[in-house]
Design an enzyme around this catalytic site. Sequence first.
Site, short mmCIF file in Angstrom:
data_model
loop_
_atom_site.label_atom_id
_atom_site.label_comp_id
_atom_site.label_asym_id
_atom_site.label_seq_id
_atom_site.Cartn_x
_atom_site.Cartn_y
_atom_site.Cartn_z
N CYS A 54 0.45 29.17 -18.30
CA CYS A 54 1.32 28.18 -17.46
C CYS A 54 1.49 26.98 -18.20
CB CYS A 54 0.19 27.97 -16.22
SG CYS A 54 1.17 26.65 -15.21
N GLY A 72 -2.00 14.41 -16.93
CA GLY A 72 -3.20 13.86 -16.77
C GLY A 72 -4.41 14.63 -17.56
N CYS A 96 -5.66 28.89 -9.38
CA CYS A 96 -5.15 28.13 -8.28
C CYS A 96 -4.61 28.75 -7.13
CB CYS A 96 -4.07 27.17 -8.85
SG CYS A 96 -2.59 27.95 -9.52
N SER A 112 0.07 15.60 -9.42
CA SER A 112 -0.40 16.77 -8.91
C SER A 112 -1.02 16.49 -7.53
CB SER A 112 -1.34 17.45 -9.78
OG SER A 112 -2.72 16.59 -10.11
N GLY A 113 -1.33 15.41 -7.38
CA GLY A 113 -2.18 14.90 -6.01
C GLY A 113 -3.52 14.81 -6.38
N VAL A 131 -6.75 12.84 -9.27
CA VAL A 131 -7.28 11.55 -9.68
C VAL A 131 -6.61 11.32 -10.99
CG1 VAL A 131 -9.44 12.08 -10.54
CG2 VAL A 131 -8.83 9.76 -9.85
N ASP A 132 -6.50 12.38 -12.05
CA ASP A 132 -6.20 12.44 -13.54
C ASP A 132 -4.83 11.89 -13.35
OD1 ASP A 132 -8.84 13.07 -14.25
OD2 ASP A 132 -8.38 15.23 -14.10
N MET A 150 5.19 19.50 -9.30
CA MET A 150 5.81 20.58 -9.49
C MET A 150 5.23 21.73 -8.59
SD MET A 150 5.32 20.78 -13.62
CE MET A 150 4.01 19.64 -13.84
#
Length: 394
Positions: free
Chosen positions: A99, A124, A205, A10-11, A13-14, A34
């Site tokens: 989602c 994550g 988001c 996702s970009g 940290v997790d 995604m």
Amino acid sequence: MLKNIVVGISGGVDSAVTALLLKKKGFNVVGVFMKNWDIINEKGICLAEQDYNDAKKVCEKLDIPLFQVNFVKEYWNNVFSTLLEKYQSGSTPNPDIICNKNIKFDHFINLAQTKFHADAVATGHYVRTSFGPYLENFKPHTNVLMLKALDPNKDQTFFLSQVSQRSLRYCMFPLGEYFKSDVKKIAREAGLIEIAEKKESMGICFVGKREFQHFISEYIENKDGDFVDLDNGKVVGRHQGIHHWTIGQRCRISGLTDPYFVFQKNLQTNIITVVKGTNHPALYTDLLMTKNPHWIAGEPPELTNSERIFICDFRFQHRKPLTVCNVFKTLNNHLIIQLSKPLRAITIGQYAVLYSGQLCLGSAEITYPGPSYFALGQDINVLENNIKKKLAHS
């Protein structure tokens, strides 16, 4: 033997640490980003592009390939359109649960298996399963159980409570065994300092930093109506549409200093009934109904016996404490949930998520909250004091 693992990058940290842990385990790791939303925000920026650039930095640092897949059409059809319909009907949906059910743990898994020939996928999310973080305990023809994460502050079983058993059988959740502080430490030690310090995205988001009322007006036409005080029947203000408001939300009504809160929305009259005070008994109930429950690893056997009653724990908001409840199953497969104490602002469209100890059993969409303590004809002041006492000791 599991070999090829697709990780949803996702970009953040997790997902970065998830990929790192898998690579250290010796798996062939492929990163997939995604793209679910491609409309620019209020500042003229597409957040998906920013996140994709961060995802590329992560994968370059970890020396793993990254591919971008476009699920914008699927997200619009299976998530966003559903949200708009529910807001128009007066209910309050949960976009994260929808989602995860329809995109991340359906379309994404199917694509990972067909296009990238993945043996499993990993995300994550802070979740554990009975198959272990790396599917090391996988047993064919055995249902996988979903368990709370080790870190109670990051547990995300609530948001995965509608994910299918078929999907879970192919999922790895390495972070379920870690605390968030440990995950950030791992990222820093791996040289992913910028990603480790990146601010986590909060809220919906696609809304960005705009107020929700401003955002939703771009998709649903405003329709003016009255705010009406439940206690005296008087009009106390005007609103621009019931889709702007959810049950229990504070209304800042022009010209009034007293705090009012949404109690009820009427689609036919376009009236929003409000009450004075956040602990008004009209906002509390200890009973609710749901439809079509989704059981992650099968329906509890207690619901199929002659009494059809099951005792477990309940929550309908992610960070709220669990509440003990009795669950009754109706003949048409609906659930009636009797709570051990009254809860505030239970709302149509949200999800009743059920737990038994560490197990997340599943969830069901709330179709009816009530009757409220006010509807039971009790004295308002007495009930307010009782509610305050119960909340103080809960």
